[in-house]
Scaffold this active site. Structure first.
Site, PDB file in Angstrom:
ATOM      1  CE  LYS A  56      -4.420  -1.435   0.447  1.00 33.88           C
ATOM      2  NZ  LYS A  56      -5.556  -0.936  -0.356  1.00 33.88           N
ATOM      3  CB  SER A 313      -0.238  -8.212  -0.583  1.00 32.64           C
ATOM      4  OG  SER A 313      -1.018  -9.039   0.267  1.00 32.64           O
TER       5      SER A 313
END
Length: 331
Positions: A56, A313
């Site tokens: 992110k 991720s």
């Protein structure tokens, strides 16, 4: 003519320029254990190496930096705000601190305590509200309206998706002949951005999305042909929870364009994948980062002889959650 979603290769290359020096070019490693298990060449893209612990940071840094380029530092004097299931909030708190911008992060009460603490440590103000990301967004809208703060959405913006798309550029440079990329799917910024970058360079590479068995808002919306609300549920893959926004302007169209196939994984499959990655790769990953492996194992996806990249991720997982996963597997 710009695509309806607004995410172009040029926008992704601009994002790479903008985030250079702020974001790690994450390693792409070959997994000997997984390659032997699936009779394929399996690669792991380690976004767990980002300073914020997850991918992110790319999108958040790109959007805040782009807004400063356009409007100057004074244009963000009132600060930036967002709602998050955890990782975007942490990334935005770090990006804002580095770029000298105040940040307020709105979180639902479903966000795990370890993620809340990580955000607060970075100096951002945290507001807890509601039982869903949509309810947290209601507070964001109030802050924008009443305090003049600037929204940095967690996924639904071309600048956010383009930032995540820099992962796809790195994949194509490090493994240009990939046959498949398997990506966790929630709001669609990660899968959409990676897919846009990869398809622009190697259109034949398959982009596979993986969602939770329940609460898969993007998948349900794709089936309906419009954004729909779903009930959020607790999950080992909590980062994949949340809606896509009933006014979704970018990622629904983007994911629909670039995703080739899709799987929904069960909690036991996520648990096994988390434990497998810890035991065999010595990597601590959150449930959302393990769903690619979970899908390969649960659905026995035929990847024999292929070159496959799994996007790990993020690593925002507590020891309590790892213990829950171990108990589910009996290991």
């Amino acid at each position: 003519m710009l695509p309806r979603h607004g995410v172009t290769p040029a926008l992704i290359y601009e994002a790479r320029r903008r985030i250079a020096g702020q974001v790690v070019r994450s390693p792409l490693i070959h997994s000997t254990a997984l390659s032997a298990r699936f009779d394929a060449d399996i690669y792991l893209k380690l976004e767990t190496c980002q300073p914020s612990g997850a991918f992110k940071l790319r999108g958040a840094t790109n959007m805040i930096a782009a807004l400063i380029e356009r409007h100057g530092q004074d244009g963000l004097a009132a600060g930036v705000t967002t709602a998050s299931t955890g990782n975007h909030g942490r990334a935005m708190a770090l990006a804002a601190a580095r770029l000298g911008v105040p940040a307020t992060i709105c979180l639902s009460h479903l966000v795990p305590a370890n993620k809340v603490a990580a955000i607060e440590t970075l100096g951002a103000e945290v507001v807890r509200v509601g039982e869903s990301q949509d309810e947290a967004f209601g507070e964001v809208e109030r802050l924008v309206r009443e305090r003049g703060m600037t929204l940095i959405p967690p996924f639904d913006d071309p600048l956010i998706a383009a930032g995540q798309g820099t992962i796809g550029l790195e994949l194509m440079e490090d493994a240009p002949d990939l046959d498949r990329v398997i990506v966790g799917l929630s709001g669609g910024g990660l899968l959409g951005g990676i897919g846009a970058a990869v398809k622009a360079i190697r259109p034949g590479t398959r982009i596979t999305g993986v969602s939770l068995a329940r609460g898969a808002a993007m998948w349900e919306s794709l089936q309906a042909g419009r954004p729909v609300e779903v009930e959020e549920v607790e999950s080992l893959g909590d980062s994949l929870g949340g809606g896509i926004g009933l006014d979704n302007r970018c990622t629904l169209a983007l994911v629909g364009e670039v995703m080739d196939d899709h799987y929904q994984v069960s909690e036991p499959a996520i648990a096994h994948a988390m434990v497998d990655i810890l035991e065999h790769e010595k990597l601590l990953v959150e449930g959302a980062a393990a769903v690619g492996l979970a899908a390969m194992a649960e659905y026995r996806i035929d990847v024999q002889g292929q070159r496959v990249a799994l996007i790990l991720s993020g690593n925002a997982v507590s020891l309590e959650t790892i213990d829950r996963a171990r108990k589910l597997t009996g290991r």
